[in-house]
Design a protein around this motif. Structure first.
Motif, PDB file in Angstrom:
ATOM      1  N   SER A 173       0.838  -1.203   0.000  1.00  0.00           N
ATOM      2  CA  SER A 173       0.000   0.000   0.000  1.00  0.00           C
ATOM      3  C   SER A 173       0.878   1.260   0.000  1.00  0.00           C
ATOM      4  CB  SER A 173      -0.936   0.009   1.210  1.00  0.00           C
ATOM      5  OG  SER A 173      -0.178  -0.077   2.389  1.00  0.00           O
ATOM      6  N   SER A 174       2.134   1.129   0.475  1.00  0.00           N
ATOM      7  CA  SER A 174       3.027   2.287   0.428  1.00  0.00           C
ATOM      8  C   SER A 174       4.186   1.961  -0.506  1.00  0.00           C
ATOM      9  CB  SER A 174       3.528   2.630   1.824  1.00  0.00           C
ATOM     10  OG  SER A 174       4.099   1.492   2.433  1.00  0.00           O
ATOM     11  N   ALA A 175       5.220   1.350  -0.002  1.00  0.00           N
ATOM     12  CA  ALA A 175       6.330   0.958  -0.858  1.00  0.00           C
ATOM     13  C   ALA A 175       6.503  -0.547  -0.751  1.00  0.00           C
ATOM     14  CB  ALA A 175       7.600   1.651  -0.398  1.00  0.00           C
ATOM     15  N   GLY A 176       6.455  -1.239  -1.841  1.00  0.00           N
ATOM     16  CA  GLY A 176       6.595  -2.685  -1.759  1.00  0.00           C
ATOM     17  C   GLY A 176       6.918  -3.256  -3.111  1.00  0.00           C
ATOM     18  N   GLY A 177       7.126  -4.578  -3.125  1.00  0.00           N
ATOM     19  CA  GLY A 177       7.354  -5.286  -4.374  1.00  0.00           C
ATOM     20  C   GLY A 177       8.516  -4.716  -5.152  1.00  0.00           C
ATOM     21  N   ARG A 178       8.310  -4.528  -6.428  1.00  0.00           N
ATOM     22  CA  ARG A 178       9.411  -4.133  -7.314  1.00  0.00           C
ATOM     23  C   ARG A 178       9.883  -2.698  -7.068  1.00  0.00           C
ATOM     24  NH1 ARG A 178       6.083  -5.318 -11.376  1.00  0.00           N
ATOM     25  NH2 ARG A 178       5.542  -7.441 -10.967  1.00  0.00           N
ATOM     26  N   ASP A 179       9.048  -1.919  -6.367  1.00  0.00           N
ATOM     27  CA  ASP A 179       9.415  -0.518  -6.149  1.00  0.00           C
ATOM     28  C   ASP A 179      10.355  -0.341  -4.961  1.00  0.00           C
ATOM     29  OD1 ASP A 179       7.780   0.082  -8.203  1.00  0.00           O
ATOM     30  OD2 ASP A 179       6.028   0.393  -6.910  1.00  0.00           O
ATOM     31  N   ASP A 180      10.687  -1.434  -4.301  1.00  0.00           N
ATOM     32  CA  ASP A 180      11.477  -1.309  -3.077  1.00  0.00           C
ATOM     33  C   ASP A 180      12.797  -0.580  -3.285  1.00  0.00           C
ATOM     34  OD1 ASP A 180      10.535  -4.386  -1.465  1.00  0.00           O
ATOM     35  OD2 ASP A 180       9.656  -2.401  -1.526  1.00  0.00           O
ATOM     36  N   ALA A 181      13.496  -0.962  -4.350  1.00  0.00           N
ATOM     37  CA  ALA A 181      14.809  -0.367  -4.564  1.00  0.00           C
ATOM     38  C   ALA A 181      14.679   1.153  -4.694  1.00  0.00           C
ATOM     39  CB  ALA A 181      15.447  -0.947  -5.826  1.00  0.00           C
ATOM     40  N   ALA A 182      13.714   1.565  -5.512  1.00  0.00           N
ATOM     41  CA  ALA A 182      13.501   2.999  -5.698  1.00  0.00           C
ATOM     42  C   ALA A 182      13.107   3.647  -4.380  1.00  0.00           C
ATOM     43  CB  ALA A 182      12.408   3.230  -6.735  1.00  0.00           C
TER      44      ALA A 182
ATOM     45  N   PRO B  18      11.163  -2.150   3.642  1.00  0.00           N
ATOM     46  CA  PRO B  18      10.708  -2.889   4.816  1.00  0.00           C
ATOM     47  C   PRO B  18      11.785  -3.821   5.375  1.00  0.00           C
ATOM     48  CG  PRO B  18       9.165  -3.058   3.002  1.00  0.00           C
ATOM     49  CD  PRO B  18      10.381  -2.391   2.470  1.00  0.00           C
ATOM     50  N   ARG B  19      11.841  -3.854   6.665  1.00  0.00           N
ATOM     51  CA  ARG B  19      12.707  -4.813   7.333  1.00  0.00           C
ATOM     52  C   ARG B  19      11.906  -6.065   7.605  1.00  0.00           C
ATOM     53  NH1 ARG B  19      17.464  -2.944   9.482  1.00  0.00           N
ATOM     54  NH2 ARG B  19      17.788  -0.731   9.058  1.00  0.00           N
ATOM     55  N   CYS B  20      12.622  -7.117   7.976  1.00  0.00           N
ATOM     56  CA  CYS B  20      11.971  -8.380   8.328  1.00  0.00           C
ATOM     57  C   CYS B  20      10.903  -8.112   9.389  1.00  0.00           C
ATOM     58  CB  CYS B  20      13.017  -9.344   8.858  1.00  0.00           C
ATOM     59  SG  CYS B  20      12.331 -10.911   9.393  1.00  0.00           S
ATOM     60  N   SER B  21       9.707  -8.718   9.212  1.00  0.00           N
ATOM     61  CA  SER B  21       8.609  -8.407  10.133  1.00  0.00           C
ATOM     62  C   SER B  21       8.653  -9.252  11.406  1.00  0.00           C
ATOM     63  CB  SER B  21       7.262  -8.588   9.422  1.00  0.00           C
ATOM     64  OG  SER B  21       7.117  -9.925   9.012  1.00  0.00           O
TER      65      SER B  21
ATOM     66  N   ARG C 204      14.793 -12.218  -0.620  1.00  0.00           N
ATOM     67  CA  ARG C 204      13.573 -12.697  -1.269  1.00  0.00           C
ATOM     68  C   ARG C 204      12.405 -11.749  -0.975  1.00  0.00           C
ATOM     69  NH1 ARG C 204      11.546 -17.601   2.513  1.00  0.00           N
ATOM     70  NH2 ARG C 204      10.964 -16.344   4.304  1.00  0.00           N
ATOM     71  N   SER C 205      11.446 -11.662  -1.889  1.00  0.00           N
ATOM     72  CA  SER C 205      10.330 -10.735  -1.660  1.00  0.00           C
ATOM     73  C   SER C 205       9.069 -11.459  -1.198  1.00  0.00           C
ATOM     74  CB  SER C 205      10.031  -9.942  -2.924  1.00  0.00           C
ATOM     75  OG  SER C 205       9.687 -10.827  -3.951  1.00  0.00           O
ATOM     76  N   VAL C 206       9.018 -12.764  -1.378  1.00  0.00           N
ATOM     77  CA  VAL C 206       7.883 -13.551  -0.871  1.00  0.00           C
ATOM     78  C   VAL C 206       8.467 -14.724  -0.080  1.00  0.00           C
ATOM     79  CG1 VAL C 206       6.196 -12.981  -2.649  1.00  0.00           C
ATOM     80  CG2 VAL C 206       7.807 -14.860  -3.054  1.00  0.00           C
TER      81      VAL C 206
ATOM     82  N   VAL D 206       4.775 -13.545   2.035  1.00  0.00           N
ATOM     83  CA  VAL D 206       4.348 -12.498   2.957  1.00  0.00           C
ATOM     84  C   VAL D 206       3.280 -13.099   3.866  1.00  0.00           C
ATOM     85  CG1 VAL D 206       3.152 -10.280   3.110  1.00  0.00           C
ATOM     86  CG2 VAL D 206       4.870 -10.655   1.328  1.00  0.00           C
ATOM     87  N   PHE D 207       3.353 -12.759   5.130  1.00  0.00           N
ATOM     88  CA  PHE D 207       2.344 -13.239   6.083  1.00  0.00           C
ATOM     89  C   PHE D 207       1.761 -12.042   6.829  1.00  0.00           C
ATOM     90  CE2 PHE D 207       1.392 -14.822  10.466  1.00  0.00           C
ATOM     91  CZ  PHE D 207       0.292 -15.590  10.126  1.00  0.00           C
ATOM     92  N   GLU D 208       0.448 -11.909   6.795  1.00  0.00           N
ATOM     93  CA  GLU D 208      -0.271 -10.806   7.447  1.00  0.00           C
ATOM     94  C   GLU D 208       0.375  -9.459   7.139  1.00  0.00           C
ATOM     95  OE1 GLU D 208      -0.994 -12.010  11.526  1.00  0.00           O
ATOM     96  OE2 GLU D 208      -2.557 -13.384  10.856  1.00  0.00           O
ATOM     97  N   GLY D 209       0.659  -9.274   5.864  1.00  0.00           N
ATOM     98  CA  GLY D 209       1.166  -7.986   5.405  1.00  0.00           C
ATOM     99  C   GLY D 209       2.638  -7.753   5.681  1.00  0.00           C
ATOM    100  N   GLY D 210       3.302  -8.731   6.320  1.00  0.00           N
ATOM    101  CA  GLY D 210       4.709  -8.515   6.670  1.00  0.00           C
ATOM    102  C   GLY D 210       5.615  -9.509   5.959  1.00  0.00           C
ATOM    103  N   TRP D 211       6.738  -9.013   5.515  1.00  0.00           N
ATOM    104  CA  TRP D 211       7.699  -9.844   4.815  1.00  0.00           C
ATOM    105  C   TRP D 211       8.673 -10.426   5.838  1.00  0.00           C
ATOM    106  CZ3 TRP D 211      12.875  -8.184   4.860  1.00  0.00           C
ATOM    107  CH2 TRP D 211      13.746  -8.971   4.075  1.00  0.00           C
ATOM    108  N   CYS D 212       9.151 -11.638   5.593  1.00  0.00           N
ATOM    109  CA  CYS D 212      10.130 -12.253   6.497  1.00  0.00           C
ATOM    110  C   CYS D 212      11.380 -12.614   5.724  1.00  0.00           C
ATOM    111  CB  CYS D 212       9.570 -13.526   7.127  1.00  0.00           C
ATOM    112  SG  CYS D 212       8.397 -13.206   8.430  1.00  0.00           S
ATOM    113  N   CYS D 213      12.549 -12.399   6.343  1.00  0.00           N
ATOM    114  CA  CYS D 213      13.810 -12.575   5.621  1.00  0.00           C
ATOM    115  C   CYS D 213      14.166 -14.044   5.430  1.00  0.00           C
ATOM    116  CB  CYS D 213      14.935 -11.821   6.333  1.00  0.00           C
ATOM    117  SG  CYS D 213      15.459 -12.608   7.864  1.00  0.00           S
ATOM    118  N   SER D 214      13.617 -14.939   6.259  1.00  0.00           N
ATOM    119  CA  SER D 214      14.038 -16.351   6.196  1.00  0.00           C
ATOM    120  C   SER D 214      12.919 -17.255   6.685  1.00  0.00           C
ATOM    121  CB  SER D 214      15.257 -16.544   7.097  1.00  0.00           C
ATOM    122  OG  SER D 214      14.848 -16.338   8.451  1.00  0.00           O
ATOM    123  N   PRO D 215      12.988 -18.544   6.355  1.00  0.00           N
ATOM    124  CA  PRO D 215      11.996 -19.491   6.886  1.00  0.00           C
ATOM    125  C   PRO D 215      11.956 -19.482   8.417  1.00  0.00           C
ATOM    126  CG  PRO D 215      13.208 -20.513   5.089  1.00  0.00           C
ATOM    127  CD  PRO D 215      13.890 -19.192   5.368  1.00  0.00           C
TER     128      PRO D 215
END
Ligand code: ZN
Length: 297
Positions: free
Chosen positions: A10-19, A28-31, A45-47, A49-58
């Motif tokens: 909804s704000s900055a995410g996905g492919r726009d992250d770098a920009a 976003p940091r790891c949630s 990795r970008s996916v 996503v759980f409950e709107g938050g990205w996680c850096c690792s399993p």
């Protein structure tokens, strides 16, 4: 309090992250609050996503899912399962002058003698009240409106909830008003726990009401014959086993989002395979996992 955290895109995410990162907006940091890597979304990795938050690792995903599972399980103690005292249906109808004291007595006697059937059914069977009147009486009892099936088509809303809940909990999604209110019809009693779960899962306000029995049954049969999102039913031996299954499912699906809610004794995990938006998704965009934890857990 918002029911769910806002979606990351909804704000900055996905492919726009770098920009977004370069321009000084949040990358976003790891949630997982316990995460120690400090990895930025930018690098990893970008996916999923759980409950709107990205996680850096399993491992971080497992931690987040475990926290969500604990949250849902704790909510059991404060859930809206209603044990509030309600005026008995017969008395509510008697008070309105819709039936006589004799009608009520005959229906109660018939119910007792048969040892089965609801009072409303006996009132109809004895010719003391119409089915529509009994539904209005239930509406008084539950302090909720009587809804009409005319303006809705439950078959178009099968992606709103798993088939199991339509079948076992007797809930029919009727229509969406103004893009933000879902009307949910029940046959005999409202299910506040299911309504709350749907609100959180779909991001819609849910308005509950009752439907007349005959119309409800026919519409429920039609809906149950329609296509629903793919679903998997599992029973886990313990909460920790359930946490593992849920996080593995999320990792495997590499989903664009996933949410977990509890409906009575079930945990309902929904996976979005495309970026979700508020409301009822398309059938192909989601899949469900419904889980129970074994009695010994
Ligand atoms: Zn992490």
């Amino acid at each position: 309090m918002p029911l769910l955290t806002p979606l990351p895109w909804s704000s900055a995410g996905g492919r726009d992250d770098a920009a977004a990162g370069r321009s000084g907006h949040l990358a976003p940091r790891c949630s997982n609050p316990e995460c120690s890597t400090g990895w930025l979304h930018l690098w990893r990795r970008s996916v999923p996503v759980f409950e709107g938050g990205w996680c850096c690792s399993p491992a971080c995903m497992r931690a987040r899912v475990r926290t969500a599972l604990e949250r849902e399980n704790d909510a059991r103690r404060t859930s809206p399962e209603s044990h509030r005292h309600r005026v008995p249906l017969g008395l509510a109808m008697l008070e309105q002058g819709w039936i006589s004291a004799g009608d009520l007595r005959r229906a109660l006697e018939a119910q007792r003698a048969a040892g089965a059937g609801r009072l409303g059914q006996w009132l109809v069977r004895n010719g003391s009240a119409s089915e529509a009147m009994v539904t209005r009486g239930l509406g008084l009892q539950w302090n909720c409106p009587v809804l009409s099936l005319d303006a809705g088509d439950p078959q178009l809303l099968t992606a709103a909830l798993p088939r199991l809940f339509v079948d076992a909990l007797g809930a029919l999604p009727l229509r969406i008003a103004a893009g933000r209110i879902l009307y949910l019809g029940f046959e005999e009693r409202l299910d506040a726990a299911l309504a709350l779960a749907l609100e959180r899962m779909l991001g819609l306000r849910v308005e509950c009401g009752l439907l007349a029995e005959a119309g409800f049954r026919a519409a429920q049969e039609r809906m149950l014959a329609a296509a629903f999102p793919p679903v998997e039913l599992i029973e886990a031996a313990s909460f920790s086993a359930l946490g593992r299954v849920l996080s593995q499912t999320i990792e495997r699906a590499r989903c664009a989002d996933a949410r977990l809610v509890r409906v009575h004794d079930f945990f309902w995990l929904r996976l979005w395979h495309r970026r979700p938006s508020a409301g009822v998704p398309n059938l192909a965009e989601v899949s469900d996992l419904i889980c129970a934890v074994g009695a010994g857990a």
